[in-house]
Write a protein that holds these residues in place. Structure first.
Motif, PDB file in Angstrom:
ATOM      1  N   VAL A   1      -0.633 -10.572   2.429  1.00 48.46           N
ATOM      2  CA  VAL A   1       0.140  -9.794   3.395  1.00 48.46           C
ATOM      3  C   VAL A   1       0.103  -8.344   2.930  1.00 48.46           C
ATOM      4  O   VAL A   1       0.657  -8.008   1.876  1.00 48.46           O
ATOM      5  CB  VAL A   1       1.590 -10.275   3.496  1.00 48.46           C
ATOM      6  N   LEU A   2      -0.584  -7.497   3.692  1.00 46.66           N
ATOM      7  CA  LEU A   2      -0.686  -6.075   3.369  1.00 46.66           C
ATOM      8  C   LEU A   2       0.491  -5.338   4.003  1.00 46.66           C
ATOM      9  O   LEU A   2       0.686  -5.397   5.214  1.00 46.66           O
ATOM     10  CB  LEU A   2      -2.000  -5.503   3.891  1.00 46.66           C
ATOM     11  N   VAL A   3       1.272  -4.653   3.173  1.00 47.00           N
ATOM     12  CA  VAL A   3       2.462  -3.957   3.658  1.00 47.00           C
ATOM     13  C   VAL A   3       2.284  -2.457   3.440  1.00 47.00           C
ATOM     14  O   VAL A   3       2.174  -1.998   2.303  1.00 47.00           O
ATOM     15  CB  VAL A   3       3.730  -4.456   2.945  1.00 47.00           C
ATOM     16  N   ASP A   4       2.219  -1.724   4.548  1.00 47.86           N
ATOM     17  CA  ASP A   4       2.100  -0.266   4.515  1.00 47.86           C
ATOM     18  C   ASP A   4       3.490   0.310   4.261  1.00 47.86           C
ATOM     19  O   ASP A   4       4.316   0.375   5.144  1.00 47.86           O
ATOM     20  CB  ASP A   4       1.536   0.204   5.864  1.00 47.86           C
ATOM     21  N   ARG A   5       3.754   0.688   3.033  1.00 53.62           N
ATOM     22  CA  ARG A   5       5.034   1.105   2.466  1.00 53.62           C
ATOM     23  C   ARG A   5       5.934  -0.103   2.239  1.00 53.62           C
ATOM     24  O   ARG A   5       6.140  -0.928   3.115  1.00 53.62           O
ATOM     25  CB  ARG A   5       5.767   2.131   3.339  1.00 53.62           C
ATOM     26  N   TYR A   6       6.494  -0.136   1.013  1.00 53.41           N
ATOM     27  CA  TYR A   6       7.421  -1.219   0.687  1.00 53.41           C
ATOM     28  C   TYR A   6       8.512  -0.630  -0.211  1.00 53.41           C
ATOM     29  O   TYR A   6       8.851   0.555  -0.072  1.00 53.41           O
ATOM     30  CB  TYR A   6       6.640  -2.370   0.049  1.00 53.41           C
TER      31      TYR A   6
ATOM     32  N   LYS B   1      -2.884   5.545   4.049  1.00 48.20           N
ATOM     33  CA  LYS B   1      -2.452   4.157   3.853  1.00 48.20           C
ATOM     34  C   LYS B   1      -2.855   3.261   5.022  1.00 48.20           C
ATOM     35  O   LYS B   1      -3.339   2.143   4.820  1.00 48.20           O
ATOM     36  CB  LYS B   1      -0.937   4.113   3.642  1.00 48.20           C
ATOM     37  N   ASN B   2      -2.632   3.742   6.238  1.00 53.63           N
ATOM     38  CA  ASN B   2      -2.973   2.941   7.409  1.00 53.63           C
ATOM     39  C   ASN B   2      -4.478   2.707   7.501  1.00 53.63           C
ATOM     40  O   ASN B   2      -4.938   1.599   7.817  1.00 53.63           O
ATOM     41  CB  ASN B   2      -2.461   3.619   8.677  1.00 53.63           C
ATOM     42  N   THR B   3      -5.247   3.741   7.201  1.00 51.08           N
ATOM     43  CA  THR B   3      -6.709   3.616   7.228  1.00 51.08           C
ATOM     44  C   THR B   3      -7.179   2.596   6.196  1.00 51.08           C
ATOM     45  O   THR B   3      -8.024   1.735   6.482  1.00 51.08           O
ATOM     46  CB  THR B   3      -7.366   4.978   6.957  1.00 51.08           C
ATOM     47  N   LEU B   4      -6.633   2.678   4.973  1.00 51.45           N
ATOM     48  CA  LEU B   4      -7.002   1.724   3.925  1.00 51.45           C
ATOM     49  C   LEU B   4      -6.581   0.309   4.317  1.00 51.45           C
ATOM     50  O   LEU B   4      -7.341  -0.649   4.107  1.00 51.45           O
ATOM     51  CB  LEU B   4      -6.358   2.110   2.599  1.00 51.45           C
TER      52      LEU B   4
ATOM     53  N   ILE C   1       0.866  -1.181   0.000  1.00 53.77           N
ATOM     54  CA  ILE C   1       0.000   0.000   0.000  1.00 53.77           C
ATOM     55  C   ILE C   1       0.899   1.226   0.000  1.00 53.77           C
ATOM     56  O   ILE C   1       1.668   1.444   0.941  1.00 53.77           O
ATOM     57  CB  ILE C   1      -0.932   0.018   1.232  1.00 53.77           C
ATOM     58  N   GLU C   2       0.827   2.019  -1.050  1.00 56.61           N
ATOM     59  CA  GLU C   2       1.751   3.133  -1.236  1.00 56.61           C
ATOM     60  C   GLU C   2       1.020   4.462  -1.369  1.00 56.61           C
ATOM     61  O   GLU C   2      -0.164   4.505  -1.714  1.00 56.61           O
ATOM     62  CB  GLU C   2       2.604   2.898  -2.495  1.00 56.61           C
ATOM     63  N   GLY C   3       1.738   5.541  -1.115  1.00 55.34           N
ATOM     64  CA  GLY C   3       1.183   6.881  -1.248  1.00 55.34           C
ATOM     65  C   GLY C   3       1.988   7.869  -0.434  1.00 55.34           C
ATOM     66  O   GLY C   3       2.826   7.491   0.395  1.00 55.34           O
TER      67      GLY C   3
END
Length: 213
Positions: free
Chosen positions: A93-98, A13-16, A5-7
């Motif tokens: 696996v949802l990764v907040d920033r990668y 991002k955390n909310t999504l 999840i990027e932005g």
């Protein structure tokens, strides 16, 4: 499957991510989550936080685009066993920033002519030399810079542990990072991308992910 999840900072991002966990679990999927940087995980997480908040001992690292990118990359590399275990046990696996965050933020700090080579360097470093698993999908949360800026400042005002860091405080940088993310998504950098607007619900994004499994 790893979904990044990027932005830009304050994009949501955390909310999504939290909403996607609910949507995917409701659909019967096993879901794991990670977030980078891992500020609380020694030794690199605290060093990343110190660099971003202006610790003079890390000023030479902060001043070098590649040195600071290496610090972010090594934090992810230290989480490789955790990533591998999650990818083996969970459907998603949802990764907040990668890895794309390193490419976007680092390139945005460089002259335009140097950006393509830097993006290639990040991919070779993180997905090659450090052997991080390649994401199956990268989701770009597209939010106007002014909206994200207001969110980041509101978050900092409400939580003393979320003070604005040097990247969040630089409005011009955030604008360039937003452009870099659009370029990465357009080029399908490192893996497929899906760009979503805030109006798109987590259920809709979750369906996109489920359809890829």
């Amino acid at each position: 499957m790893i979904v990044a999840i990027e932005g830009i900072d304050g994009a949501g991002k955390n909310t999504l991510t939290r909403a996607l966990v609910t949507a995917l679990e409701t659909a019967g999927r096993r879901v794991g989550t990670l977030a980078f940087p891992r500020y609380a995980v020694a030794p690199l997480g605290p060093a990343v936080r110190a660099m971003l908040t202006g610790d003079q001992a890390l000023a030479p690292v902060a001043a070098s685009v590649r040195a600071s990118a290496l610090l972010f990359a090594l934090d992810r590399a230290n989480a490789r066993p955790e990533l591998a275990a999650a990818a083996a046990s969970d459907d998603v696996v949802l990764v907040d920033r990668y890895v794309a965050s390193n490419a976007a933020y680092g390139a945005a700090r460089l002259p335009a002519a140097e950006r393509p080579a830097f993006r290639d360097w990040v991919a070779a470093l993180e997905l090659g030399d450090l052997a991080l698993p390649r994401p199956g999908l990268q989701v770009l949360l597209r939010v106007p810079v002014e909206v994200a800026r207001a969110r980041a400042r509101s978050r900092a005002a409400a939580d003393a542990d979320r003070a604005i860091d040097r990247y969040e405080a630089d409005d011009a940088l955030q604008t360039r990072v937003a452009h870099e993310y659009e370029e990465l998504a357009r080029a399908a950098w490192a893996a497929p991308w899906r760009t979503v607007d805030p109006a798109e619900t987590a259920d809709a994004v979750g369906k996109i992910i489920s359809d890829l499994l």
